[in-house]
Design a protein around this motif. Structure first.
Motif, PDB file in Angstrom:
ATOM      1  N   LEU A  36       0.830  -1.198   0.000  1.00 38.72           N
ATOM      2  CA  LEU A  36       0.000   0.000   0.000  1.00 38.72           C
ATOM      3  C   LEU A  36       0.866   1.250   0.000  1.00 38.72           C
ATOM      4  N   PRO A  37       0.388   2.309  -0.647  1.00 40.24           N
ATOM      5  CA  PRO A  37       1.113   3.585  -0.570  1.00 40.24           C
ATOM      6  C   PRO A  37       1.118   4.104   0.870  1.00 40.24           C
ATOM      7  N   PRO A  38       2.095   4.924   1.218  1.00 40.46           N
ATOM      8  CA  PRO A  38       2.122   5.512   2.561  1.00 40.46           C
ATOM      9  C   PRO A  38       0.822   6.266   2.859  1.00 40.46           C
ATOM     10  N   GLY A  39       0.304   6.061   4.060  1.00 45.40           N
ATOM     11  CA  GLY A  39      -0.901   6.766   4.483  1.00 45.40           C
ATOM     12  C   GLY A  39      -2.201   6.115   4.085  1.00 45.40           C
ATOM     13  N   VAL A  40      -2.133   4.942   3.455  1.00 41.76           N
ATOM     14  CA  VAL A  40      -3.344   4.280   2.956  1.00 41.76           C
ATOM     15  C   VAL A  40      -3.684   3.072   3.828  1.00 41.76           C
ATOM     16  N   VAL A  41      -4.956   2.959   4.173  1.00 42.44           N
ATOM     17  CA  VAL A  41      -5.478   1.851   4.970  1.00 42.44           C
ATOM     18  C   VAL A  41      -6.612   1.205   4.179  1.00 42.44           C
ATOM     19  N   VAL A  42      -6.662  -0.118   4.185  1.00 35.84           N
ATOM     20  CA  VAL A  42      -7.730  -0.864   3.502  1.00 35.84           C
ATOM     21  C   VAL A  42      -8.588  -1.556   4.541  1.00 35.84           C
ATOM     22  N   GLY A  43      -9.902  -1.506   4.354  1.00 39.87           N
ATOM     23  CA  GLY A  43     -10.809  -2.191   5.257  1.00 39.87           C
ATOM     24  C   GLY A  43     -11.953  -2.838   4.505  1.00 39.87           C
ATOM     25  N   GLU A  44     -12.384  -3.974   4.998  1.00 39.93           N
ATOM     26  CA  GLU A  44     -13.583  -4.638   4.482  1.00 39.93           C
ATOM     27  C   GLU A  44     -14.725  -4.286   5.416  1.00 39.93           C
ATOM     28  N   TYR A  45     -15.754  -3.662   4.886  1.00 38.61           N
ATOM     29  CA  TYR A  45     -16.878  -3.251   5.722  1.00 38.61           C
ATOM     30  C   TYR A  45     -18.158  -3.994   5.384  1.00 38.61           C
ATOM     31  N   GLY A  46     -18.190  -4.687   4.274  1.00 34.59           N
ATOM     32  CA  GLY A  46     -19.379  -5.445   3.919  1.00 34.59           C
ATOM     33  C   GLY A  46     -20.623  -4.590   3.965  1.00 34.59           C
ATOM     34  N   ILE A  47     -21.584  -4.983   4.801  1.00 37.68           N
ATOM     35  CA  ILE A  47     -22.844  -4.245   4.929  1.00 37.68           C
ATOM     36  C   ILE A  47     -22.891  -3.424   6.220  1.00 37.68           C
ATOM     37  N   ARG A  48     -21.745  -3.213   6.827  1.00 44.90           N
ATOM     38  CA  ARG A  48     -21.694  -2.490   8.090  1.00 44.90           C
ATOM     39  C   ARG A  48     -21.426  -1.000   7.877  1.00 44.90           C
ATOM     40  N   GLY A  49     -22.360  -0.318   7.253  1.00 41.15           N
ATOM     41  CA  GLY A  49     -22.221   1.103   6.966  1.00 41.15           C
ATOM     42  C   GLY A  49     -22.087   1.952   8.213  1.00 41.15           C
ATOM     43  N   MET A  50     -22.784   1.587   9.269  1.00 36.88           N
ATOM     44  CA  MET A  50     -22.694   2.358  10.501  1.00 36.88           C
ATOM     45  C   MET A  50     -21.275   2.265  11.063  1.00 36.88           C
ATOM     46  N   HIS A  51     -20.684   1.092  10.996  1.00 37.71           N
ATOM     47  CA  HIS A  51     -19.317   0.920  11.472  1.00 37.71           C
ATOM     48  C   HIS A  51     -18.362   1.799  10.655  1.00 37.71           C
ATOM     49  N   LEU A  52     -18.571   1.867   9.359  1.00 34.93           N
ATOM     50  CA  LEU A  52     -17.743   2.718   8.496  1.00 34.93           C
ATOM     51  C   LEU A  52     -17.875   4.183   8.902  1.00 34.93           C
ATOM     52  N   ALA A  53     -19.090   4.634   9.164  1.00 33.62           N
ATOM     53  CA  ALA A  53     -19.292   6.029   9.578  1.00 33.62           C
ATOM     54  C   ALA A  53     -18.530   6.314  10.871  1.00 33.62           C
ATOM     55  N   TYR A  54     -18.588   5.405  11.832  1.00 34.74           N
ATOM     56  CA  TYR A  54     -17.866   5.612  13.091  1.00 34.74           C
ATOM     57  C   TYR A  54     -16.353   5.547  12.881  1.00 34.74           C
ATOM     58  N   GLU A  55     -15.901   4.719  11.970  1.00 36.08           N
ATOM     59  CA  GLU A  55     -14.472   4.643  11.645  1.00 36.08           C
ATOM     60  C   GLU A  55     -13.973   5.982  11.110  1.00 36.08           C
ATOM     61  N   LEU A  56     -14.793   6.636  10.316  1.00 41.49           N
ATOM     62  CA  LEU A  56     -14.425   7.927   9.735  1.00 41.49           C
ATOM     63  C   LEU A  56     -14.522   9.063  10.744  1.00 41.49           C
ATOM     64  N   LEU A  57     -15.268   8.859  11.803  1.00 37.90           N
ATOM     65  CA  LEU A  57     -15.530   9.913  12.780  1.00 37.90           C
ATOM     66  C   LEU A  57     -14.268  10.395  13.501  1.00 37.90           C
ATOM     67  N   ASP A  58     -13.251   9.535  13.616  1.00 33.92           N
ATOM     68  CA  ASP A  58     -12.055   9.961  14.360  1.00 33.92           C
ATOM     69  C   ASP A  58     -11.227  11.002  13.615  1.00 33.92           C
ATOM     70  N   GLY A  59     -11.541  11.261  12.361  1.00 31.74           N
ATOM     71  CA  GLY A  59     -10.914  12.350  11.629  1.00 31.74           C
ATOM     72  C   GLY A  59      -9.535  12.085  11.067  1.00 31.74           C
ATOM     73  N   GLN A  60      -9.065  10.845  11.091  1.00 28.58           N
ATOM     74  CA  GLN A  60      -7.719  10.590  10.589  1.00 28.58           C
ATOM     75  C   GLN A  60      -7.648  10.490   9.069  1.00 28.58           C
ATOM     76  N   PHE A  61      -8.804  10.423   8.395  1.00 32.34           N
ATOM     77  CA  PHE A  61      -8.787  10.235   6.948  1.00 32.34           C
ATOM     78  C   PHE A  61      -9.178  11.507   6.206  1.00 32.34           C
ATOM     79  N   GLY A  62      -8.283  11.970   5.362  1.00 31.84           N
ATOM     80  CA  GLY A  62      -8.555  13.125   4.514  1.00 31.84           C
ATOM     81  C   GLY A  62      -9.123  12.709   3.174  1.00 31.84           C
ATOM     82  N   GLY A  63      -9.097  11.414   2.890  1.00 34.01           N
ATOM     83  CA  GLY A  63      -9.645  10.896   1.642  1.00 34.01           C
ATOM     84  C   GLY A  63     -10.307   9.554   1.883  1.00 34.01           C
ATOM     85  N   LEU A  64     -11.316   9.272   1.095  1.00 39.78           N
ATOM     86  CA  LEU A  64     -12.061   8.021   1.207  1.00 39.78           C
ATOM     87  C   LEU A  64     -12.336   7.492  -0.186  1.00 39.78           C
ATOM     88  N   ILE A  65     -12.019   6.220  -0.391  1.00 36.52           N
ATOM     89  CA  ILE A  65     -12.374   5.550  -1.643  1.00 36.52           C
ATOM     90  C   ILE A  65     -13.284   4.387  -1.278  1.00 36.52           C
TER      91      ILE A  65
END
Length: 176
Positions: A36-65
């Protein structure tokens, strides 16, 4: 709201029990085998959209794919990159943890007081969306090119984010 961090999250989403809807999860699994390029994290979220929203809540990600099956006008197996404008986010009145599309996830994030920088979707037109395990042949053939495209987009987003914040967060988040 604080300024988003410099990291980029690649989130594989979709339901692996509905054939080609599991495209995003399969791409995330493929990316787990690649550097992975520096600064990139990969996650499998499946159908857990709420979990994804909470993951993004900590503010560490400036970009989302987001990587997902999407309804395109092109033939099944076609891969496309879509930009999601922050104004597109729907703020849900109620939340169904297992029925959240990406735009609703971003709306929930906003509702919770979070933010993320640029959002892109790497999508593939599905051929089969019915109860079955595994991707159709045409969508399975799109996984590798989509993984490479996703890495290119992530490197670009991470490079732009790191122009204003040089720290790097490298890792993988595997959610099953």
């Amino acid at each position: 709201m604080s300024r988003p961090g410099a990291g980029v999250l690649i989130a594989g989403i979709g339901n692996v029990l509905l054939g080609d809807d599991g495209f995003g999860v399969e791409v995330a699994r493929r990316l787990a085998d690649l550097p992975l390029p520096p600064g990139v994290v990969v996650g499998e979220y499946g159908i857990r959209g709420m979990h994804l929203a909470y993951e993004l809540l900590d503010g560490q990600f400036g970009g989302l794919i987001l990587v997902d099956a999407v309804p395109l006008d092109d033939p099944p197996g076609t891969v496309a990159v879509l930009d999601v404008a922050p104004d597109d986010a729907r703020i849900p009145g109620t939340v169904d943890a297992h029925g959240m599309d990406p735009v609703t996830v971003l709306g929930l994030l906003r509702r919770l007081g979070g933010t993320v920088g640029r959002v892109r979707v790497v999508g593939c037109r599905p051929a089969v969306l019915e109860e079955r395990l595994g991707l159709s042949d045409v969508v399975r053939a799109a996984v590798e090119p989509a993984a490479r495209l996703t890495l290119d987009l992530a490197a670009d987003l991470a490079g732009k984010a790191n122009e204003y914040r040089p720290e790097h967060t490298v890792g993988r988040r595997n959610r099953r």
